[in-house]
Design a protein around this motif. Structure first.
Motif, short mmCIF file in Angstrom:
data_model
loop_
_atom_site.label_atom_id
_atom_site.label_comp_id
_atom_site.label_asym_id
_atom_site.label_seq_id
_atom_site.Cartn_x
_atom_site.Cartn_y
_atom_site.Cartn_z
N ASP A 7 12.37 1.83 -4.22
CA ASP A 7 12.90 3.17 -4.47
C ASP A 7 12.11 3.82 -5.62
OD1 ASP A 7 14.36 5.45 -5.03
OD2 ASP A 7 16.30 4.44 -5.09
N LYS A 8 11.34 4.86 -5.31
CA LYS A 8 10.53 5.53 -6.33
C LYS A 8 11.37 6.08 -7.47
CE LYS A 8 6.89 6.93 -3.17
NZ LYS A 8 6.14 8.04 -2.59
N GLU A 9 12.59 6.45 -7.18
CA GLU A 9 13.48 7.01 -8.20
C GLU A 9 13.85 5.98 -9.28
OE1 GLU A 9 14.46 10.28 -8.22
OE2 GLU A 9 13.12 10.53 -6.51
N LYS A 10 13.87 4.70 -8.91
CA LYS A 10 14.25 3.65 -9.86
C LYS A 10 13.11 3.21 -10.78
CE LYS A 10 18.02 1.65 -7.16
NZ LYS A 10 18.55 0.43 -6.56
N GLY A 11 11.88 3.65 -10.49
CA GLY A 11 10.75 3.31 -11.35
C GLY A 11 10.01 2.06 -10.91
#
Length: 192
Positions: A71-75
């Motif tokens: 998940d790109k949002e989680k880094g």
């Protein structure tokens, strides 16, 4: 004509930066030139991977990054993976490589209070945590600017910057080894 590998003059400048202790990364850069290992492999290299009796370095792993839970949002998170070729390999140490490894071990003992992973080149400022390739690239670019090494940075047709990177050190060493078989990369550059 675009620069595809570093020149002999560049290699001499890297070597001089190691000898003159210009950057804590200078030794790592010369070690890559001398052993042809990848930057990701150097950052994951542990002291246990070094065998002074047999004069070898065993490459067992490499550092990489991935998105947490895809998940790109989680880094991003760092992780250890197997080397690119899928199996461990042995590198025989030249006298210079052995000198550099001993120097790096001494620096780690002096500058790093903790080294939980027993890394050869841990972050001195972050209590022995593994360094990242992003930090390595930044320090490499700063060193090149400081010692006057041209990385041939240019804009691509898509507007991205392109130029020689840490990985180009490996390509440089391989190119020199192929043009002067059975020779020491640094000594070849110094003699040129």
């Amino acid at each position: 004509n675009r620069k595809e590998v570093f020149t002999n003059e560049d290699i001499v400048k890297f070597y001089d930066s190691y000898k003159n202790n210009v950057s804590e990364y200078s030794a790592a850069i010369v070690l890559i030139l001398e052993t042809m290992m990848r930057g990701q492999e150097l950052l994951a290299l542990t002291i246990d991977d070094i065998n002074f009796e047999e004069n070898i370095i065993t490459i067992r792993s490499a550092v990489s990054e991935r998105f947490i839970d895809n998940d790109k949002e989680k880094g991003l998170e760092k992780y250890i993976k197997i080397p690119k070729n899928g199996k461990e390999r042995i590198i025989y140490m030249t006298p210079l490589a052995k000198e550099i490894v001993e120097y790096m071990m001494k620096q780690t003992r002096m500058k790093c209070r903790e080294n939980p992973m027993n890394l050869l080149f841990p972050s001195y400022l972050r209590n022995g945590k593994m360094r990242t390739m992003d930090a390595f690239e930044i320090q490499f670019k700063q060193l090149c600017d400081k010692i006057g090494v041209d990385r041939d940075v240019r804009m691509t047709s898509k507007g991205n910057k392109k130029g020689l990177s840490v990985h180009a050190l490996r390509h440089t060493a391989i190119t020199l080894a192929n043009t002067a078989p059975n020779s020491n990369v640094i000594n070849t550059a110094l003699a040129a």
